[in-house]
Design a protein around this motif. Structure first.
Motif, short mmCIF file in Angstrom:
data_model
loop_
_atom_site.label_atom_id
_atom_site.label_comp_id
_atom_site.label_asym_id
_atom_site.label_seq_id
_atom_site.Cartn_x
_atom_site.Cartn_y
_atom_site.Cartn_z
N LEU A 152 0.83 -1.20 0.00
CA LEU A 152 0.00 0.00 0.00
C LEU A 152 0.87 1.25 0.00
O LEU A 152 0.53 2.26 -0.61
CB LEU A 152 -0.90 -0.02 1.22
CG LEU A 152 -2.01 1.02 1.26
CD1 LEU A 152 -3.03 0.73 0.18
CD2 LEU A 152 -2.68 1.04 2.62
N ASP A 200 3.70 1.53 -1.38
CA ASP A 200 4.49 1.62 -2.61
C ASP A 200 3.69 2.43 -3.62
O ASP A 200 2.76 1.94 -4.25
CB ASP A 200 4.74 0.19 -3.12
CG ASP A 200 5.61 0.19 -4.35
OD1 ASP A 200 5.89 1.30 -4.87
OD2 ASP A 200 6.01 -0.89 -4.79
N LEU A 253 2.64 1.56 -7.34
CA LEU A 253 1.56 0.63 -7.67
C LEU A 253 0.23 1.39 -7.69
O LEU A 253 -0.02 2.21 -6.81
CB LEU A 253 1.48 -0.49 -6.63
CG LEU A 253 2.63 -1.49 -6.59
CD1 LEU A 253 2.43 -2.45 -5.45
CD2 LEU A 253 2.71 -2.22 -7.91
N SER A 254 -0.59 1.07 -8.65
CA SER A 254 -1.90 1.72 -8.68
C SER A 254 -2.84 0.97 -7.73
O SER A 254 -2.55 -0.14 -7.29
CB SER A 254 -2.47 1.69 -10.09
OG SER A 254 -2.87 0.36 -10.40
N LEU A 255 -3.95 1.58 -7.43
CA LEU A 255 -4.90 0.93 -6.53
C LEU A 255 -5.42 -0.37 -7.12
O LEU A 255 -5.72 -1.32 -6.40
CB LEU A 255 -6.07 1.88 -6.25
CG LEU A 255 -5.81 2.93 -5.17
CD1 LEU A 255 -7.01 3.81 -4.99
CD2 LEU A 255 -5.45 2.25 -3.86
N ILE A 289 -3.00 -3.04 -6.28
CA ILE A 289 -3.11 -3.43 -4.88
C ILE A 289 -4.33 -4.31 -4.67
O ILE A 289 -4.28 -5.30 -3.95
CB ILE A 289 -3.15 -2.17 -4.00
CG1 ILE A 289 -1.76 -1.54 -4.04
CG2 ILE A 289 -3.53 -2.50 -2.58
CD1 ILE A 289 -1.69 -0.20 -3.42
#
Lengths: 741, 718
Positions: free
Chosen positions: B237, B239, B242-244, B247
């Motif tokens: 989370l 990072d 990374l996109s949601l 995740i």
């Protein structure tokens, strides 16, 4: 009352600086006192004193747990030793102090709730100290909110919530301990935060830390429950210390040591000090003596020490002794024998040796006397000089009144068939050989050839033929054994167990050769006079251990409740009912504030979760300072609620609604602070802010109204009619009493 | 092993020299691993058939293995996977399920028992190997891994517990496999959603299900993996690259792999359990009537009996609480001081002739010819205990345990009692005049004189009540399963029998019921008064072991006790670890500049060691809060974690020798330390190996014993 120097716009209107003098004038005048008084603080304090202290001696009767604490207060006044497993002694001592100041002499029988106090008892002074503590909680909450760096308005809100909480008022107004506990806990947090917020430079701030340590010790000393808050405070403090270590600009050694001493060493020493006072106050023997070891009992005036004073110390061949089992489960008892044999066959068909019974008997009796005999000689008197028995020696034990030898053999014991029977043996029966040699094994010896000492030595008697150990099985015998406790010899010698140990309690050197004379001698009381002391530390450790391990019968109580019911205030507790009218006192909280508290708990958790997730994704909704303030609020308030609530879910003892009050106080700290946070950081729109203010005002007035509504049940007056009482029963599960007329 | 090779080839560097170096290290790794495997298997399989008699809990688990082969239904407090595997191993190796496993010490004779023992020993042999791989993965140090492996290989306790038909080696196999997969999975974090990533994720799930399927202790490793996963997700989370959506994908993958998959496997295990065990056996009585009707041979299976309750019938009455028991009475009185001294009435879980009751009218006209009358809702009846001819009776005395209820007794002789023997029958949801259906109707018995209702409190009576369950008459008339009963057996020769193919319960109902019964059974295992109780603080100090076989001089004795040198070393290292971590973290917090080597050590200590310490805590601390009876062997999973921690800590301690001495000498010191360690472990194993491989002759405290001088603690019993 010196208030805070900083001023904030919103409260300046009600704060008055008594004298504001310009610097120039100050130089001209020699002596000037500048004082700032926070009138709000003064006001809430006065109100708190008024709500807690007015009509304190009404009702003039024993209310609820006063019946429990009262007996201990009486015992303090008479300086009689007791043991109470409900908590450490400081709380009882504070109550006793109040009684002492009021001139209470301890002559009142606390036997039932509702019993009228006689005019000789000063009820006001009995209840004064808890009520004072309860009242002081209100200004403390005010100050604590300020130390959490919230505004005066929030502080006022928290103080008002606490002030108008009916359950806290009820709990403060009687001889109970919760208000004292809450006071010390709040004081500890306040002084710690004051210490933390004071700038580094002054050494004076360490006096706050010292105060914090002392109030932690006091909180734990009042009730064990204080430990939870103490641990939380330690957690917060160690976090701060950890950050301090990370700060490379300061040297930390001294600071760390100071914190360690103030927060760990001082509390522990003070805690022991409470016991020191307790033990030096209570120096007479009393009803709970039997639970303690012989050595402990001998240190109390009267009781055992009257008997044991002046006994010879070293057990010798020919000594006459009584042997007390070290186990106080199920009850303390002495090794005993009497003129009755084991039945030839038991109910279940098993056979016995049909020799004389040996039992353990919980009362002093002439049949508890045994004579230590040297197997190699026939003498039953002590030689001159006496030959002491040492660890590892082999002895015989002769029962004083019946001359039977303590014997064991490979016959199953009556109630515990896996163990050997122990009997009184005399050589009439040719079919069984005597197996009456026992080896003395002193389990608390310091040297290998240690002498067997009265009261001090705990011995095991190991049967020489079978290497079984004499043991109290704890089972009571049936009618043929007069319901006395069974004594066996058990072969499986596994580890340490107190039921294996025996202590010589009464002891004298035998001088009579003839049986008749000896019986007369056994009937005569023991004599002489020497003082024998055990150290304070030994007494402290034994008392503390007994207090933690003695279990009273878990009794179901009519008003007991489970922790989950507390959150919704499912139950109440009836504290007192007037003997003829409907006037009554109940532990019922203020339902509106209760709801507010629960809502704010929920709101904080939601808000914290949202903030945390968003911060993790890189959205900083709050500036760092505000975020710190928010986290600190959560650590203290939500953390305090958690540590004071969750452990109860795991406990198996009988619990009551009043156990929830400390946790509740933390929530009352939380609610106004959270509202302030919402006001300043969540709502940007002016109309929204106004709406919030209106809501808060409405909420406060409804808190006040519901306080007013429940006042009759809080103060026990005025008397209400049955219909009015019915109207106060807001929940079906509440138990309000009606008197039918 | 497969994926390790793959990982190694992935990392194949460009430079040839480096490649050679890698290859050499890989070869040495393989040699070391083969060494560990060889030693581990040989120590565990040595003397596997000795002693040729039933040892300790083999009497339970061997018996339960046999039940699977015979397909007989039984009840145990643990989930079924372990016993199913034992049964399977026995079945494959030719054991026919006929050995009765009555008590420890029974000779196996011609029965084929080596398969079951061998299976457990093989799983037990994997423990040192898994530990080796876990520590290697966490510390990247062969020395640490070897220290761990040697500690486990030469620990007498681990050997003994692996060599018999027990659940513990199977449980520990799954625990260690789950931890290994978790560690490997963590290693794959930079290559999410690749094949090895999925493989390890799925393996974690499978092993978690396996661990929980053997014993509920598996919950602790589930918590460990859960915490690790939460931490991992938290890291993801944070990072921001990374996109949601990514995740969410990570989150869903873990939900599938770590929650849904294990749940599915766990449920499947139970499904197999219920399908395999389809014959009636000793466990029937613990379960509800509906459950029992599934079992072939149970009197409720394809039962035929009179459909409606009638006067003059002989019946059994079962409480509707889960694990409620049958209404029972016997020739024993309540003891003095417990209500009136009349005959006891209890609830009993097992089928027994003392559960039989006769249904009578309130007036005593019994023998009528012709079809008997049927009992209807609202009728007043009298229940007579068939064996003792006493009537079911209640009166205004307090019940033995539930003080607010009334006592229920057996009263009168030959069915003649008083008005307190009368009970009104009430069918739940019925109206006046309704008939009482056998098995299907929920019935309540209201006491005429006091108005209370017959109730089973679920509390166990003390010894005088033979530890059966209390039955009371409750003045609170709320309808709960505790106050509802059904008629289970119904015998009336004068009525026609009707086949009842009713009540087939749903699978989920069975699953829930068996879990509630298992949990009740577990918390019902209270320590007995006469037995020495093992306390959790005994375990790490190796205070007392367990007798697996033999007591006195003439017998072949096996004593489960950890190698004291190893166990005490573990304990000491635990303290050392805490000190080292404290020093390292204070140094880091204070911002001291440590060299890269020290930084790496601190990192291994805190990350890897922290994980293992957490594992140890999770597998040890909860026992302090348990009320049930505890045994020494409960510590073994925690001991595995402790040993792995020892490996990491000792390795780093020895590598830090250069804090004391300058380089050439510090290397020597390190070597000397390693040698001394190895020698200590081997020599202590040489001293204590008879504990596992069997002792005969005099006991240790007598001269001339093989173990003379080795009884270092009085509490050891060998």
């Amino acid at each position: 009352m010196a208030g805070d120097v900083e001023t904030r716009g919103c409260v300046s209107g009600i704060r008055v600086a008594e004298s504001r003098i310009s610097r120039l004038e100050m130089l001209q005048r020699p002596l000037v006192v500048t004082a700032q008084v926070d009138l709000v603080l003064v006001l809430v304090s006065v109100l708190a004193l008024w709500t807690r202290l007015s009509h304190l001696s009404y009702p003039n009767a024993v209310v609820f747990d006063e019946v429990y604490y009262g007996q201990f207060v009486s015992l303090y006044m008479k300086r009689v030793f007791f043991i109470d497993d409900s908590g450490p002694p400081l709380g009882h001592m504070i109550l006793a102090l109040g009684a002492y100041l009021g001139g209470f002499d301890g002559n009142f029988v606390w036997n039932r709730i509702g019993a009228e106090y006689p005019s000789s008892v000063s009820v006001w002074s009995l209840r004064l100290l808890p009520a004072l503590c309860g009242a002081l909680c209100v200004p403390l909450v005010y100050l604590l909110t300020l130390e959490l760096r919230f505004s005066h308005l929030s502080a006022l809100g928290a103080a008002l919530l606490l002030l108008l909480e009916n359950s806290l008022i009820v709990q403060s107004r009687f001889m109970l301990l919760e208000s004292v506990l809450i006071f010390f806990v709040l004081l500890a947090f306040f002084s710690y935060l004051r210490f933390h917020n004071t700038p580094d430079s002054s050494w004076f701030r360490y006096s706050w830390l010292l105060l914090c340590g002392a109030s932690c010790a006091a909180a734990v000393g009042v009730k064990y429950m204080g430990v939870f808050s103490y641990l939380l405070l330690l957690g917060v403090a160690s976090l701060h210390t950890w950050n301090l270590i990370g700060d490379q600009t300061v040297s930390v050694c001294v600071q760390c040591v100071c914190r360690f001493v103030c927060l760990l060493v001082v509390p522990v020493l003070l805690y022991v000090f409470w016991f020191y006072i307790h033990l030096s106050l209570l120096n007479r023997s009393g009803p709970h003596d039997q639970l303690m070891s012989s050595a402990f009992q001998a240190s109390l005036q009267g009781g055992l020490s009257r008997i044991t004073q002046g006994q010879p110390l070293e057990v010798a061949y020919g000594s006459q002794v009584t042997l007390r089992s070290s186990a106080s489960q199920p009850i303390p008892c002495w090794l005993h024998s009497h003129k009755a044999n084991y039945p030839i066959r038991y109910e279940n068909g098993r056979g016995s040796s049909h020799q004389q019974q040996v039992t353990c008997y919980p009362f002093k009796d002439v049949n508890n006397w045994w004579i230590v005999k040297d197997p190699g000689s026939q003498e039953l008197v002590v030689g001159s000089p006496p030959r002491p028995v040492r660890h590892g020696d082999v002895i015989q034990l002769v029962h004083g009144m019946t001359s039977r030898f303590l014997n064991s053999h490979d016959v199953a014991a009556p109630m515990s068939p896996h163990a050997q029977e122990v009997s009184g043996y005399i050589n009439f029966n040719v079919s069984m050989a005597a197996q009456n040699l026992w080896r003395v094994d002193i389990s608390n010896r310091e040297a290998e050839s240690e002498v067997w000492k009265t009261i001090l030595s705990e011995v095991r008697l190991v049967h020489v033929n079978t290497s079984a150990v004499l043991k109290l099985s704890g089972v009571s015998l049936p009618d043929w054994g007069f319901r006395q406790l069974e004594v066996v010899a058990e072969k499986l010698f596994k580890g340490h167990s107190s039921s294996l140990g025996w202590t010589v309690e009464e002891h004298r050197y035998g001088i009579s050769q003839e049986q008749k004379e000896r019986e007369a001698e056994l009937h005569s009381p023991t004599h002489i006079d020497v003082d024998r002391k055990i150290s304070f530390w030994a007494k402290f450790l034994e008392l503390q251990w007994k207090m933690l391990t003695v279990k009273q019968e878990d009794s179901e109580h009519k008003y007991s409740s489970s922790p989950l019911e507390w959150i919704t205030m499912e139950t109440n507790i009836a504290y007192w009912l007037h003997s003829s009218t409907n006037a009554q006192i109940h532990l019922i909280g203020n339902p509106v504030s209760w709801g507010v508290a629960n809502l704010s708990l929920l709101a904080y958790q939601l808000l914290a979760a949202v903030y945390l997730l968003r911060r993790r994704r890189g959205f900083k909704d709050l500036p760092d300072g505000v975020w710190c303030q928010f986290v600190r609020l959560g650590c203290v308030c939500v953390g305090g609620w958690v540590v004071n609530f969750v452990p109860f879910l795991l406990m198996e003892k009988t619990l009551f609604l009043y156990h929830y009050l400390p946790a509740l106080c933390y929530l009352y700290l939380l609610s106004p602070a959270l509202l302030e946070h919402a006001h300043t950081h969540l709502l940007s729109n002016v109309t929204h802010r106004r709406a919030l203010c209106v809501c808060v005002a409405a909420m406060l007035s409804s808190v006040f109204l519901s306080y007013r509504t429940f006042c009759p049940l809080t103060y026990g007056s005025p008397e209400l009619s049955a219909n009015q009482l019915q109207g106060l029963r807001w929940r079906d599960t509440w138990d309000i009493l009606y008197r039918r007329r | 092993m497969l994926s390790w090779t793959r990982a190694a080839t992935y990392r194949a560097p460009a430079s040839v020299a480096n490649a050679i170096e890698k290859g050499r290290r890989f070869a040495s790794h393989r040699v070391l691993l083969m060494l560990v495997v060889g030693l581990s298997f040989s120590t565990r399989l040595y003397k596997i058939t000795e002693p040729p008699h039933v040892c300790w809990d083999e009497t339970h688990f061997g018996k339960m293995g046999s039940y699977y082969i015979n397909r007989t239904f039984f009840f145990d407090v643990h989930p079924p996977l372990g016993k199913m595997l034992i049964g399977l191993a026995g079945y494959i190796t030719g054991y026919d399920g006929t050995f009765p496993f009555i008590k420890p010490g029974d000779k196996y004779e011609h029965h084929n028992y080596w398969g079951m023992r061998g299976f457990c020993a093989v799983l037990g042999s994997f423990l040192p190997i898994f530990a080796y791989l876990i520590v290697l993965e966490l510390s990247q140090s062969h020395t640490a891994a070897l220290i761990t492996a040697s500690l486990l290989i030469f620990d007498t306790g681990c050997i003994s517990i692996s060599q018999y038909i027990l659940l513990d080696p199977i449980l520990m196999f799954f625990i260690m496999a789950a931890v290994l997969s978790m560690v490997k999975f963590n290693q794959q974090r930079h290559r999410p959603f690749t094949a090895p990533w999925w493989l390890w994720l799925v393996l974690i799930g499978v092993n978690l299900a396996g661990a929980l399927g053997v014993k509920f202790v598996g919950l602790f490793v589930i918590v460990l993996v859960g915490l690790n996963t939460v931490w991992d997700l938290w890291r993801l989370l944070g990072d921001l690259s990374l996109s949601l959506v990514d995740i969410a994908k990570h989150f869903l993958a873990r939900v599938v792999g770590l929650i849904l998959l294990p749940l599915f496997i766990y449920v499947t295990i139970f499904a197999i359990h219920f399908v395999v065990l389809n014959k009636s056996g000793p466990g029937d009585g613990f379960f509800s009537s509906a459950f029992q009707s599934r079992l072939i041979g149970n009197n409720l299976h394809n039962a035929s009996m009179p459909e409606y309750l009638a006067y003059g019938s002989t019946i059994t009455v079962k409480n509707l609480r889960i694990a409620g028991g049958y209404l029972h009475s016997h020739w024993h009185l309540y003891p003095e001081g417990v209500g009136a001294r009349q005959q006891q009435v209890t609830a009993y879980l097992h089928k027994d002739y003392n559960n039989l009751w006769l249904v009578h009218r309130q007036d005593n006209n019994t023998s009528q010819s012709g079809t008997p009358d049927l009992v209807r809702h609202g009728d007043i009846i009298r229940l007579e205990h068939k064996e003792t001819t006493r009537n079911l009776h209640s009166h205004l005395h307090e019940a033995p345990l539930t003080k607010k209820h009334f006592q229920v007794t057996g009263y009168g002789t030959n069915g003649t009692g008083d008005t307190n023997d009368l009970w009104q029958v009430e069918v739940c949801g019925g109206r006046k005049g309704d008939l009482v259906k056998v098995l299907r109707s929920k019935v309540r018995f209201l006491h005429r004189a006091t108005g209370c209702v017959l109730y089973s409190s679920g509390k166990t009576l003390p010894k005088w009540g033979w530890e059966q369950v209390e039955v009371t008459c409750s003045p609170y008339l709320k309808e709960t399963p505790s106050s509802q009963w059904n008629i289970e057996d119904h015998i009336n020769p004068r009525l026609p029998n009707i086949s009842l193919s009713v009540l087939k319960p749903h699978f989920l109902e069975i699953l829930l019921e068996s879990h509630i019964i298992m949990i009740r059974g577990n918390s019902g295992l209270k320590p007995k008064d006469n037995e020495m109780n093992s306390k959790p603080w005994h375990w790490p100090i190796n205070y007392q072991g367990l007798r697996f076989s033999g007591v006195n001089e003439t017998e072949y004795r096996v004593y489960l006790l950890g190698n004291p040198v190893i166990w005490w070393m573990n304990l000491a290292t635990l303290g050392l670890y805490l000190i080292m971590v404290a020093v390292a973290s204070v140094a880091l917090q204070r911002g001291f500049s440590l060299g890269p080597k020290r930084m790496e050590h601190a990192c291994v200590l805190m990350r890897g060691g922290g994980l293992l310490l957490l594992g140890w805590l999770l597998h040890y601390v909860p026992f302090y809060t348990m009320g049930r009876v505890l045994y020494y062997h409960h510590y073994f999973p925690a001991m595995l974690f402790n040993t792995m921690l020892t490996g990491i800590t000792l390795d780093i301690l020895l590598k830090s020798a250069d804090l004391l001495l300058r380089p050439p000498y510090s290397d020597w010191l390190q070597r000397v330390g390693q040698m001394a360690f190895l020698f200590t472990v081997l020599y202590s194993f040489y001293l204590f190996h008879p504990l596992s491989y069997g002792m005969t002759g005099p006991l240790a405290h007598e001269p001339g014993s093989a173990m003379a001088g080795l009884k270092w603690m009085d509490s050891w019993e060998f």
